[in-house]
Design a protein around this motif. Structure first.
Motif, PDB file in Angstrom:
ATOM      1  N   SER A 258    -141.606  42.128  -8.042  1.00  8.09           N
ATOM      2  CA  SER A 258    -140.391  41.346  -7.789  1.00  8.09           C
ATOM      3  C   SER A 258    -139.891  41.550  -6.364  1.00  8.09           C
ATOM      4  N   LEU A 259    -140.016  42.764  -5.837  1.00 13.47           N
ATOM      5  CA  LEU A 259    -139.590  43.026  -4.465  1.00 13.47           C
ATOM      6  C   LEU A 259    -140.471  42.289  -3.461  1.00 13.47           C
ATOM      7  N   LYS A 260    -141.761  42.226  -3.736  1.00 15.16           N
ATOM      8  CA  LYS A 260    -142.654  41.479  -2.838  1.00 15.16           C
ATOM      9  C   LYS A 260    -142.300  39.991  -2.831  1.00 15.16           C
ATOM     10  N   GLN A 261    -141.910  39.464  -3.990  1.00 14.45           N
ATOM     11  CA  GLN A 261    -141.469  38.070  -4.040  1.00 14.45           C
ATOM     12  C   GLN A 261    -140.192  37.862  -3.236  1.00 14.45           C
ATOM     13  N   LEU A 262    -139.255  38.789  -3.387  1.00 18.61           N
ATOM     14  CA  LEU A 262    -137.986  38.681  -2.666  1.00 18.61           C
ATOM     15  C   LEU A 262    -138.208  38.712  -1.160  1.00 18.61           C
TER      16      LEU A 262
END
Length: 373
Positions: A258-262
């Protein structure tokens, strides 16, 4: 039997992106050894970019409240004084958590629906020069009010007191700059704006916080939430097991995704997208006769509250949307119980279509309960 197809439009947990759920559902890796340790450290590095800090970060299995408990219980001694900002339900929760560690709390209040004011904290520090710290909720989800933590942080740095921020509902959805804003301790949670399932409480600790923590006896307020214990393992077991417990490995994998997407989308871009959803929702609410709880200039980009039709307890709206439309929204908390509805749009997967579907269900309810506007 739980409904598995509910559309979550609540202030957490959110519906994660399918790729995040796929990472969560991966085979369980061992929580120690070089491979997972490298992956864990990569996740902390991603999180550091969101928090905007050069300080230490820990991922504590548990809810955001576990992280809050760790910060307040580790940095302060029983009997020490803490100023707590209260302008909603979760400010009151900060008081309960602090007092469970024997801290003496001094309330700094604002009316529900209004932000806290740095001038009131200045006055409270004048009246209580022995206060060691200030604690504030960034986004008070009971009222959708974002408090001015940059201003309060500057005051705390000027006065030489620690500043703790509850960023459970704001991190990843509102601007946040831990170091530049003078924040010494921060706790958040993965299941809201960070876009992952529940289960982890990110905690960040700055150098001034460590000075306060290191003067506290190690047996002060427990072991699991003692940040010195977490630092010990992060340093002494750094190469294979940098945490004191069995880490929730699959939660870390989901958070990493999720952090990589953000970061790929860009924090500023995502925040602007959330703001667009908020404005779309507010316009639609007014069109069906429901008044937003706050004016547009005070909107929270990830959460919107509104009054229900006159004379209708808003719990009826919440039940109707879940039963008839398969949409889960929230009602009011505390003093606002049955007075407002709260609609979360803090998931990375929330779209204009989700906002419109929620508005359509609300319109149908209003037509059935007060006539079409």
């Amino acid at each position: 039997m739980l409904k598995q197809s509910l559309k979550l439009m609540i202030p957490g947990p959110i519906q994660p992106d399918p790729a995040v759920l796929e990472a969560m559902g991966s085979p369980v890796p061992p929580h120690y050894g070089p491979a997972f340790t490298d992956f864990y450290n990569e996740t902390l590095s991603l999180l550091r970019q969101v928090i905007q800090t050069s300080g230490d970060i820990f991922l504590m299995p548990g809810s955001g409240s576990a992280g809050i408990d760790a910060c307040l219980g580790s940095a302060l001694l029983t009997g020490e004084k803490l100023l707590v900002g209260i302008n909603g339900f979760f400010g009151q929760r900060l008081v309960a958590i602090a007092e469970s560690s024997g801290l003496v709390t001094v309330p700094v209040t604002a009316e529900w629906g209004q932000p806290l004011r740095s001038a009131d904290f200045a006055a409270a520090l004048d009246a209580h020069p022995d206060a060691r710290a200030v604690a504030v909720v960034h986004l008070e989800t009971s009222t959708t009010i974002a408090n001015p933590i940059a201003e309060i942080g500057a005051l705390c740095r000027q006065r030489g007191v620690l500043f703790f921020v509850d960023a459970v509902s704001s991190l990843g959805g509102l601007p946040f700059q831990m170091d530049d804003w003078g924040i010494d301790l921060m706790a958040s949670a993965t299941q809201k704006c960070l876009g992952a399932p529940p289960g982890l409480a990110p905690v960040a600790v700055g150098p001034r916080a460590w000075e306060s923590i290191d003067r506290v006896p190690s047996s002060n307020h427990g072991w699991y939430t003692n940040l010195r214990v977490w630092r010990h393992y992060a340093e002494d077991w750094a190469d294979w097991h940098p945490f004191p417990i069995t880490m929730a490995t699959n939660n870390v994998m989901a958070l990493n995704a999720s952090l990589k997407q953000l970061l790929a989308e860009g924090i500023a871009t995502r925040l602007e997208r959330y703001r667009g959803l908020a404005l779309r929702l507010r316009q639609g609410l007014r069109q069906i006769g429901l008044r937003p709880y706050t004016p547009d200039e005070m909107l929270a980009p990830v959460l919107t509250a509104a009054y229900g039709p006159a004379g209708v307890p808003t719990g009826k709206i919440v039940s109707y949307l879940e039963r008839e439309a398969g949409i889960k929204i929230s009602g009011g908390l505390g003093a606002l119980k049955d007075q407002i509805i709260r609609i979360g749009h803090m998931s990375p997967t929330t779209t204009d279509a989700d906002i419109d579907e929620t508005l359509a269900a609300l319109r149908t309810f209003c037509e059935q309960n007060q006539g079409a506007p």
